[in-house]
Design an enzyme around this catalytic site. Structure first.
Site, PDB file in Angstrom:
ATOM      1  N   TYR A   1      19.218 -34.554   9.528  1.00 34.79           N
ATOM      2  CA  TYR A   1      19.457 -35.804   8.791  1.00 34.79           C
ATOM      3  C   TYR A   1      18.112 -36.436   8.473  1.00 34.79           C
ATOM      4  O   TYR A   1      17.255 -36.558   9.362  1.00 34.79           O
ATOM      5  CB  TYR A   1      20.287 -36.762   9.635  1.00 34.79           C
TER       6      TYR A   1
ATOM      7  N   ASP B   1       9.945 -34.206   9.815  1.00 33.79           N
ATOM      8  CA  ASP B   1      10.562 -35.530   9.867  1.00 33.79           C
ATOM      9  C   ASP B   1      10.588 -35.931  11.350  1.00 33.79           C
ATOM     10  O   ASP B   1      11.472 -35.509  12.100  1.00 33.79           O
ATOM     11  CB  ASP B   1      11.970 -35.485   9.264  1.00 33.79           C
TER      12      ASP B   1
ATOM     13  N   LYS C   1      11.330 -45.811  13.715  1.00 32.31           N
ATOM     14  CA  LYS C   1      11.817 -46.132  15.051  1.00 32.31           C
ATOM     15  C   LYS C   1      10.718 -46.642  16.004  1.00 32.31           C
ATOM     16  O   LYS C   1      10.330 -47.808  15.960  1.00 32.31           O
ATOM     17  CB  LYS C   1      12.554 -44.922  15.632  1.00 32.31           C
TER      18      LYS C   1
END
Ligand code: KE4
Length: 432
Positions: A149, A244, A272
């Site tokens: 994702y 990623d 994050k």
């Protein structure tokens, strides 16, 4: 009314009211507990390794707001730094010295990053890196991996993980064919399939993007040689390698998975942890590539709140805390104890299970495994995972509400928290 042993009256009231205000009553799909069932809990406050819901129930938290809370929620030093920054305003929309500070910390930490651009989410970071990799190579196609994702931009919503997998969506309506016609997919850990795609699409593939340790199909580690193999293939075919590390950055190691595994991509996305819980994302990499980003170069990308002083402040303090000697040894030790303990308990209570951990990231599948890719992960007993999740929740342990997510620890989690979690897990698994 959900059959639950914990009092969730207020959570139910708030969540019911939310249904009329926001789609599914949430601001992000996975929070709705669709795949695990039961009453989502409505948070009231968080601190350290713990959550309190609006009914006053306390939980040990292994979601950590999906990764940012690696120092524990509301760390006093982060809060103090934010209070100080708040006095100077919440947003400038102009350069600030704080961006230089965090940029230098990211560049010093992450092997691939010589220059960095801050944005406001992981999705934005992946959107920016996608446009950049296409501009640099003058090629349009990309390779992503099933179950990975990379945020919700159109091009990536092909066999995506996280909430897309959780909800069993066939991908998403509203995504035009043109947006995904250049997205090629391969099974994670399958170098042969990647080589075949390069052969079939010679000189058309801009790059390969992946989660170097998958967290959005459940926890899936790279097989030995997989990351190295991708590095060689991308060099061989003149394509870029993009890690990623929105989830793995500063979690798998201070320098991310690329430091841990010794494989340096051309570009990296982050999010994050580098915002310490405030909205942030970043993409960075080789100077010759990043120099193409506007206004230094022609590749346009922009953002009103990019580099805002509060997110920069929370990120700077979070990375400072992570630099303390022994932090990652501690995270490795407590997370290994947790993951190994969960697997041992599953075995002793007769459940087929597999999983593991790397540093402060872990996962458990209810299938005998091994799980090397998304197809393997989908063999899991998701109904059993749902019962496990509910059982843990009712006994004060908050796990990610999906089989297709990873778990996160922080250095606020104590040995006692881990022991308590394992005791609860034994109780739940004994009656699953
Ligand atoms: P955000 O746009 O949610 O900040 O980041 C997107 C993203 C990109 N890349 C990776 C590897 C990610 O894990 C994410 C977001 N992670 C999910 C959790 N699996 C965010 C939680 C959610 O969607 O509510």
């Amino acid at each position: 009314m959900v059959n639950t042993t914990i009092k969730t009256t207020k959570s139910q009231e708030v969540f019911a009211a939310a249904q009329n205000l926001m789609p599914g009553g949430v601001s992000s799909p996975v929070r709705a507990f669709k795949s695990v069932g039961g009453q989502p809990i409505v948070f009231d406050r968080v601190k350290g390794a713990y959550i309190w819901d609006v009914d006053g129930n306390q939980y040990i938290d292994y979601v950590g707001t999906w990764g940012p809370a690696i120092c524990g929620h509301a760390h006093p030093e982060v809060i103090a730094a934010l209070h100080e920054a708040l006095e100077k305003g919440t947003s400038f929309g102009a350069p600030s010295a704080l961006e230089n500070v965090l940029a230098e910390m990211v560049i010093d930490a992450v092997p691939s990053i010589e220059m960095v651009r801050f944005v406001n989410s992981g999705t934005e970071a992946c959107m920016g890196v996608l446009r950049l990799m296409r501009a640099f190579t003058n090629r349009d196609k990309i390779i992503k991996f099933e179950g990975c994702y990379h945020g919700h931009a159109d091009t990536f919503l092909v066999k995506a993980g996280s909430g897309v997998a959780t909800l069993g969506l066939p991908d998403s309506p509203g995504v035009p064919k043109a947006a995904t016609s250049t997205t090629l997919t391969a099974p994670f850990n399958d170098l042969e399939s990647v080589k075949a795609l390069f052969e079939e699409n010679r000189d058309e593939i801009a790059g390969v993007i992946l989660e170097p340790v998958v967290g959005n199909a459940g926890f899936i580690a790279p097989d030995a040689g997989f990351l190295e193999g991708l590095r060689e293939l991308t060099h061989e075919y003149g394509a870029l390698l993009v890690f990623d590390e929105v989830m793995t950055g500063f979690r798998i190691a201070y320098g991310g998975a690329q430091e841990k595994f010794g494989v340096t991509p051309d570009l990296t996305t982050l999010g994050k942890v580098i915002g310490g819980g405030l909205p942030v994302g970043a993409y960075g990499g080789r100077r010759d590539i990043m120099s193409m980003v506007a206004p230094a170069g022609p590749v346009y990308q922009a953002g009103t709140l990019s580099g805002n002083p509060l997110a920069m402040t929370a990120g700077i303090k979070t990375l400072e805390l992570l630099q303390k000697p022994g932090t990652y040894d501690y995270l490795e030790r407590i997370t290994k104890k947790l993951a190994d303990g969960l697997l041992q308990i599953a075995k002793e209570t007769g459940h087929a299970a597999c999983g593991g951990q790397i540093s402060a990231m872990f996962g458990l599948f209810f299938t005998s495994g091994p799980v090397h890719n998304y197809e393997d992960a989908k063999k899991s007993d998701t109904a059993k995972f749902g019962r496990f999740h509910r059982g843990m929740l009712e006994r004060g342990v908050y796990l990610a509400p999906s089989q297709f997510e990873a778990g996160f620890t922080s250095f606020a989690h104590t040995e006692e928290d881990i022991d308590q979690t394992l005791a609860v897990a034994r109780d739940v698994m004994s009656s699953l």
